[in-house]
Design a protein around this motif. Structure first.
Motif: not given
Length: 302
Positions: A143-145, A187-188, A206-207, A237-241
């Motif tokens: 929720g925060l992202v 931070d991302g 995030p995605v 991060t890799m999965a979101a990319a």
């Protein structure tokens, strides 16, 4: 839109009835629905009858009601949630195979995060979410992202409405929330340790979708221990990319590829073979039979 004498639209009353059902209360009596929806029993009786005739609720032999499968059919046709779920599932599975706890995908829904996919193991730590369940944005890492990249208007709405404090570590007020959102943007990623359940830690990223818009949040819930979070952040991060690439490949038009344009409207929603997609196109299959149910209509088909 038709409105009753109380000024509330008929559609809104139907939605109040449907919202009475949730994952923990899938079967409700007429009285149960009336109590949860806050509507008179006579009104709920009429609304349930209308919803039942349309297949949106089903009445069981014991006179309880449950949500109807037609809702699943309709939901399965939207590219916004279930199309995203289809595209993201292989990446969630890759994360889950490494983490072996909880891996989940959430989208923004009002002041909540709505979880549209979740993978877990039986011996995983406590996670207070379910597929189709909602959690207030400030108490969830996912929720925060989402909130961190939403507009100021939504942040103000969330602060005005407030949120439950599950543990001593839950964010306490608007000032803390705004500070944490600034940190998430810098931070991302978001890390919330013990904010819903003290022994659980949520980590999410995030995605990003086409045109740079935030489509969803991808996260894990793991034990709140001394294990480093950076490897999990890198994994997410890799999965979101990967999900971002899949979204761009599915939704951004590509005029240079005639072959791609022929299946552009189908491919985002289906996990299937190229030959199957060619079959759908050549036989003019009614896609409702593939995405969301319905009778198949294929020329020359069985």
């Amino acid at each position: 839109m038709a409105r009753g004498s109380d000024g509330e639209s008929v559609l809104h009353k139907h939605l109040r009835v449907l919202d009475a059902f949730d994952a923990m209360s899938p079967y409700l009596t007429l009285s149960d629905v009336a109590d949860v929806a806050g509507l008179p029993r006579s009104t709920v009786h009429r609304l349930l009858g209308e919803l039942e005739r349309e297949g949106l609720v089903e009445r069981l032999p014991d006179r309880t009601y449950r949500l109807g499968v037609r809702l699943w059919e309709l939901a399965s046709r939207t590219p916004g949630a279930l199309g995203l779920r289809e595209l993201a599932r292989p990446w969630l599975q890759a994360v889950h195979s490494r983490v072996r706890q909880h891996t989940q995908l959430g989208v923004l829904s009002g002041r909540d995060v709505l979880f549209i996919e979740r993978m877990s193991t039986r011996d995983a730590v406590v996670n207070a979410t379910l597929i189709g369940g909602r959690t207030p944005l400030p108490v969830s890492s996912t929720g925060l992202v989402l909130l961190a990249h939403a507009g100021e208007h939504l942040v103000s709405q969330v602060i005005a409405a407030g949120w439950p404090r599950h543990t001593p570590y839950t964010l306490r007020d608007g000032a803390e929330l705004r500070a944490r959102l600034a940190r998430v943007r810098a931070d991302g990623f978001a890390v919330l340790s013990g904010h819903i359940y003290e022994e659980s830690r949520g980590i999410a990223v995030p995605v990003v979708g086409p045109h740079g818009r935030i489509y969803a949040g991808l996260g894990v819930v793991v034990p709140n221990d001394a294990a480093p979070v950076q490897p999990l952040i890198e994994l997410l991060t890799m999965a979101a990319a990967g999900v971002t690439h899949a979204l761009e490949d599915a939704y951004l038009p590509d005029g240079a590829s005639a072959e791609r344009s022929e299946v552009h409207g189908i491919q985002p929603l289906l996990t299937t073979s190229r030959r199957s997609l060619e079959y759908f196109a050549s036989h003019r299959v009614d896609l409702r039979s593939v995405v969301g149910g319905g009778a198949a209509e294929a020329e020359g088909g069985p």
